[in-house]
Scaffold this motif. Structure first.
Motif, short mmCIF file in Angstrom:
data_model
loop_
_atom_site.label_atom_id
_atom_site.label_comp_id
_atom_site.label_asym_id
_atom_site.label_seq_id
_atom_site.Cartn_x
_atom_site.Cartn_y
_atom_site.Cartn_z
N MET A 1 26.18 40.64 -12.18
CA MET A 1 26.44 38.94 -12.38
C MET A 1 27.26 38.45 -12.29
O MET A 1 27.93 37.89 -12.63
N LEU A 2 26.30 37.29 -11.55
CA LEU A 2 27.85 35.87 -11.12
C LEU A 2 27.58 35.42 -12.14
O LEU A 2 26.24 34.56 -12.44
N ASN A 3 28.57 34.42 -13.42
CA ASN A 3 28.94 33.59 -14.48
C ASN A 3 28.71 32.12 -13.31
O ASN A 3 30.33 31.80 -12.98
N ARG A 4 27.95 31.65 -14.17
CA ARG A 4 27.92 30.04 -13.57
C ARG A 4 28.33 29.59 -14.34
O ARG A 4 27.98 29.80 -15.86
N VAL A 5 29.69 28.31 -14.58
CA VAL A 5 30.43 27.50 -15.43
C VAL A 5 30.18 26.15 -14.16
O VAL A 5 30.50 25.71 -13.65
N ASP B 1 24.32 13.86 -19.95
CA ASP B 1 22.27 14.45 -20.49
C ASP B 1 21.62 15.11 -19.35
O ASP B 1 20.68 15.44 -19.91
N LEU B 2 22.87 16.12 -18.88
CA LEU B 2 22.41 17.00 -17.44
C LEU B 2 22.24 18.22 -17.97
O LEU B 2 22.09 19.55 -17.98
N LEU B 3 23.10 18.32 -19.40
CA LEU B 3 23.46 19.70 -19.81
C LEU B 3 22.42 20.53 -20.04
O LEU B 3 21.84 21.38 -19.77
N PRO B 4 21.03 19.79 -20.75
CA PRO B 4 20.29 20.56 -21.23
C PRO B 4 19.20 21.29 -19.76
O PRO B 4 18.84 22.22 -20.06
N GLU B 5 19.97 21.20 -18.64
CA GLU B 5 19.09 21.38 -17.58
C GLU B 5 19.82 22.38 -16.40
O GLU B 5 19.44 22.75 -15.56
N VAL B 6 20.99 22.42 -17.50
CA VAL B 6 22.34 22.90 -16.46
C VAL B 6 22.22 24.41 -16.99
O VAL B 6 22.81 24.52 -18.36
N ASP B 7 21.93 25.20 -16.43
CA ASP B 7 21.55 26.86 -16.53
C ASP B 7 23.05 27.27 -15.77
O ASP B 7 23.41 28.00 -15.16
N ALA B 8 23.43 27.00 -17.00
CA ALA B 8 25.86 27.43 -16.69
C ALA B 8 26.35 27.75 -18.73
O ALA B 8 25.67 26.65 -19.52
N ARG B 9 27.02 28.02 -18.59
CA ARG B 9 27.95 27.92 -19.91
C ARG B 9 29.69 26.72 -19.29
O ARG B 9 29.28 26.53 -17.88
N ALA C 1 27.13 19.77 -26.45
CA ALA C 1 26.92 20.80 -25.34
C ALA C 1 26.82 22.15 -26.29
O ALA C 1 25.18 22.61 -26.62
N LEU C 2 26.79 22.56 -26.97
CA LEU C 2 25.87 23.01 -28.47
C LEU C 2 24.72 22.84 -28.92
O LEU C 2 23.79 23.61 -28.93
N ALA C 3 24.32 21.88 -29.09
CA ALA C 3 23.51 21.17 -28.98
C ALA C 3 22.33 21.08 -28.14
O ALA C 3 20.99 20.78 -28.26
N ALA C 4 22.69 21.37 -26.83
CA ALA C 4 22.52 21.33 -25.66
C ALA C 4 21.85 22.79 -25.39
O ALA C 4 21.21 23.05 -24.70
N GLY C 5 22.06 23.14 -25.99
CA GLY C 5 22.13 25.62 -25.84
C GLY C 5 23.17 26.26 -25.14
O GLY C 5 22.40 26.74 -24.65
N ARG C 6 23.90 24.91 -24.50
CA ARG C 6 24.23 25.81 -23.76
C ARG C 6 25.64 26.72 -24.42
O ARG C 6 26.14 26.56 -25.87
N GLU C 7 26.42 27.84 -23.38
CA GLU C 7 27.33 28.51 -24.54
C GLU C 7 28.69 27.96 -23.84
O GLU C 7 28.96 27.88 -22.82
N PRO C 8 29.77 28.37 -24.97
CA PRO C 8 31.03 27.83 -23.63
C PRO C 8 31.33 28.95 -23.33
O PRO C 8 31.42 30.32 -23.21
#
Length: 206
Positions: free
Chosen positions: A1-5, A51-59, A77-84
């Motif tokens: 599976m391709l990891n999106r960053v 501000d787009l961090l919550p909408e971006v499905d990527a690490r 970024a963490l508050a927006a639910g993203r992972e590093p």
């Protein structure tokens, strides 16, 4: 599976990371950078502000060198639910027993010696040398060609300028700034700002 960053920051560091993920320097066929988020830039390949961090499905990878900014971006970024995404260039030499914290970046030509521990979101720039059994705290930046001697303990949010040398077994406190080309020969308390050969105090960072 391709990891999106998604790359947070569109400066020279961000573009270098994009080349590592997508371009001629591509390091991993399973990872793809989808673009940049940067509050100060507009237009492709910048997708918009953070501000787009919550909408971006990527690490995310933080492509900003300033330690305080790295910490702030990481928190948002963490508050927006993203992972590093943790990034170690294949032309970096990382020895056995080295711990690389979440979101940390180790660029080409860097050498990180045995049993060293990198904290969260540490940036080890090109051609740095980090000795054995060093600890480096969260959100700390080593600029190109930095040398850190074995057994050093470096705090959180430290900025070390290009070609600086830190002699072995020293303790560098949180929020220290070390000027480019400096030679540090003694422990530095938190908040120190130093430069020169040998490094001398220039004041406080806060």
């Amino acid at each position: 599976m391709l990891n999106r960053v998604v790359i947070l920051g569109y400066g020279s560091l961000g573009r270098r990371i994009e080349a590592m993920l997508n371009g001629t320097q591509r390091i991993d066929g399973d990872v793809r950078a989808i673009g940049f988020l940067d509050n100060a830039s507009e237009g492709p390949p910048v997708l918009g502000g953070d501000d787009l961090l919550p909408e971006v499905d990527a690490r995310y990878v933080i492509a900003v060198a300033d330690p305080a900014a790295r910490e702030d971006i990481d928190r948002r970024a963490l508050a927006a639910g993203r992972e590093p995404y943790t990034l170690v260039h294949p032309r970096a030499y990382v020895e056995d027993g080295v711990g690389v914290g979440p979101g940390s970046i180790v660029l080409a030509g860097a050498c990180v010696n045995i049993d060293t521990q990198l904290g969260r979101q540490v940036l080890i720039n090109v051609n740095c040398v980090v000795g054995h059994e060093v600890t480096i705290g969260d959100h700390t930046t080593l600029s190109p060609l930095v040398f850190v001697g074995g057994g050093c303990a470096i705090g959180n949010r430290v900025f070390i300028g290009a070609s600086a040398v830190i002699l072995p077994r020293l303790k560098i406190g949180d929020d220290v700034v070390i000027g480019a080309g400096s030679v540090v020969r003694e422990d530095l308390p938190p908040g120190s700002k130093v430069a020169g050969v040998p490094a001398r105090p220039l004041g406080k960072t806060s």
